[in-house]
Write an enzyme that holds these catalytic residues in place. Structure first.
Site, mmCIF file in Angstrom:
data_model
loop_
_atom_site.group_PDB
_atom_site.id
_atom_site.type_symbol
_atom_site.label_atom_id
_atom_site.label_comp_id
_atom_site.label_asym_id
_atom_site.label_seq_id
_atom_site.Cartn_x
_atom_site.Cartn_y
_atom_site.Cartn_z
ATOM 1 C CB SER A 171 -0.869 -0.039 1.115
ATOM 2 O OG SER A 171 -1.799 0.972 1.083
ATOM 3 C CG ASP A 344 -6.845 -2.323 -4.063
ATOM 4 O OD1 ASP A 344 -7.669 -1.536 -3.314
ATOM 5 O OD2 ASP A 344 -5.852 -2.338 -3.946
ATOM 6 C CG HIS A 374 -5.712 -1.847 -0.384
ATOM 7 N ND1 HIS A 374 -5.208 -1.320 -1.468
ATOM 8 C CD2 HIS A 374 -5.076 -1.310 1.001
ATOM 9 C CE1 HIS A 374 -4.074 -0.238 -0.893
ATOM 10 N NE2 HIS A 374 -4.026 -0.285 0.241
#
Length: 404
Positions: A171, A344, A374
């Site tokens: 991320s 995601d 995610h």
């Protein structure tokens, strides 16, 4: 409010736990453990390292130099640096124990380093500031990219003698690498390969239901006055609420699972017995300015430096608009693997495809599960076969051991 017998027993166990007693037997034993308790309880071989950055932040990292039972030796191993996402912490790379990316890397023969970014509960010290000072929180991901990553690369070289390393970032950790590659290009020659997991640089096609509107009008002066900071330590209230309502036998467990849908619904990959472990350790702190910086880039649809305002930008940058992190300036000699999931909700496949197209040396890797989201990069029960095995294979392909 009326409680049934089971709920009263659960509450009783929680109150016992809060006064230093053991967890109820039906809860995962890692529930609520901080990083070092976790490592010691599982007999992981680890070292704690601290680096002081040029701007005074004390950045901690966990080193996993060898597997349990492995005989220590002076033989050099390829190094890999892992960086977590926004407001997260190193433990998420380890929670799945032998099936975690951290332990798999150790078993595969890597010298593993997992950094706790500034503002994380494990990296709160500073040379002359405290985490109670508003000035402490006046940083964004830019400073992590500019100061923290190079500082740890230098430290790892000094400790191991290995000139090069591999990089894994989840991320914001992946986004940090891309920013780092544009503003510290002199360090790229020391990267074997970089693996960015779901780096949300662009999110024009995001589907998350998290509403950013409450933050849009927050300006820099609020940050400097300390009015808007992400909690910099574990919330005891959040911990107890998670323990009360999100354990495996709770009648409210499905509600806790549903909270994860904002990342992209993938309930089949949630290990319900481990959910409480994640929820009692994450989030673990960061600056609000970091969040705002990402939000600015997303809304502007450009990967840019922090946007102060029209006139302060002129003072800081010498121009009215913040400069770009020029992705096209990255040397194409470094393999950059950008992995993402179709499901995601924080960014759409089109956003990742744009990022890949703009980044020299980058190749896309779609995780082969149609609902991969995610947080599946660290949460998914099947992450080992869906992602980690391939990631380690590619790491080995490019990894080197070179003397400094």
């Amino acid at each position: 409010m009326r409680f049934n017998v089971f709920e009263w027993l659960t509450l009783f166990h929680i109150l016992r736990f809060s006064h230093g007693f053991l967890l109820p037997s039906f809860m995962d034993s890692d529930t609520g453990k901080h990083l070092y308790e976790f490592l010691e309880s599982h007999d992981w071989v680890y070292e704690n390292h601290t680096v002081v950055t040029p701007d005074g932040y004390h950045i901690n990292a966990i080193r996993l130099p060898r597997a349990r039972g492995e005989i220590p030796s002076n033989k050099q191993k390829p190094c890999v640096l892992l960086v977590h996402g926004y407001a997260s912490q190193p433990q998420l790379f380890m929670v799945q124990l032998n099936d975690s990316i951290a332990m798999m890397l150790v078993e595969a023969g890597f010298d593993v380093w997992i950094m706790a970014s500034r503002g994380c509960v494990y990296s709160l010290k500073h040379e002359f500031l405290t985490s109670k000072d508003a000035k402490y929180w006046d940083f964004s991901f830019h400073e992590i990219a500019y100061y923290d990553i190079p500082a740890y690369m230098d430290h790892i070289r000094n400790v191991t003698g290995n000139e090069k390393l591999s990089f894994i970032g989840h991320s914001m950790g992946g986004l940090i690498f891309l920013a780092f590659a544009t503003i510290r290009p002199e360090y790229l020659k020391r990267i074997d390969s970089a693996h960015a997991w779901a780096p949300v640089v662009y999110k024009k096609y995001a589907r998350t239901t998290i509403d950013p509107k409450p933050w849009r009008e927050v300006r820099d002066e609020h940050i400097l006055k300390g009015k808007k900071n992400v909690a910099n330590e574990f919330s005891q209230l959040r911990m107890w609420l998670s323990i009360m309502f999100c354990h495996e036998k709770s009648p409210f467990l499905d509600k806790c699972v549903a909270l994860q849908d904002d990342f992209g619904p993938d309930r089949s990959q949630i290990d319900k017995s481990k959910l409480i472990v994640y929820m009692t350790n994450d989030p673990s702190g960061s600056s609000f300015k970091t969040y705002l910086h990402m939000l600015q880039s997303h809304q502007a649809e450009r990967f840019q430096f922090y946007d102060y305002d029209f006139f302060k930008n002129l003072i800081v940058y010498g121009q009215f608009k913040p400069p770009l992190y020029n992705l096209r300036s990255i040397s194409g000699e470094v393999p950059i693997i950008i992995s993402y999931g179709i499901n995601d909700y924080f960014a759409g496949p089109e956003d990742f495809e744009r990022l890949i197209a703009e980044t020299p040396g980058a190749v896309g890797h779609i995780v082969p599960w149609p609902f991969f989201n995610h947080i599946d990069f660290v949460y998914a029960k099947d992450a080992k076969k869906l992602l980690y095995n391939d990631c380690i294979r590619m790491l080995k392909m490019y990894a080197t051991v070179t003397e400094a």
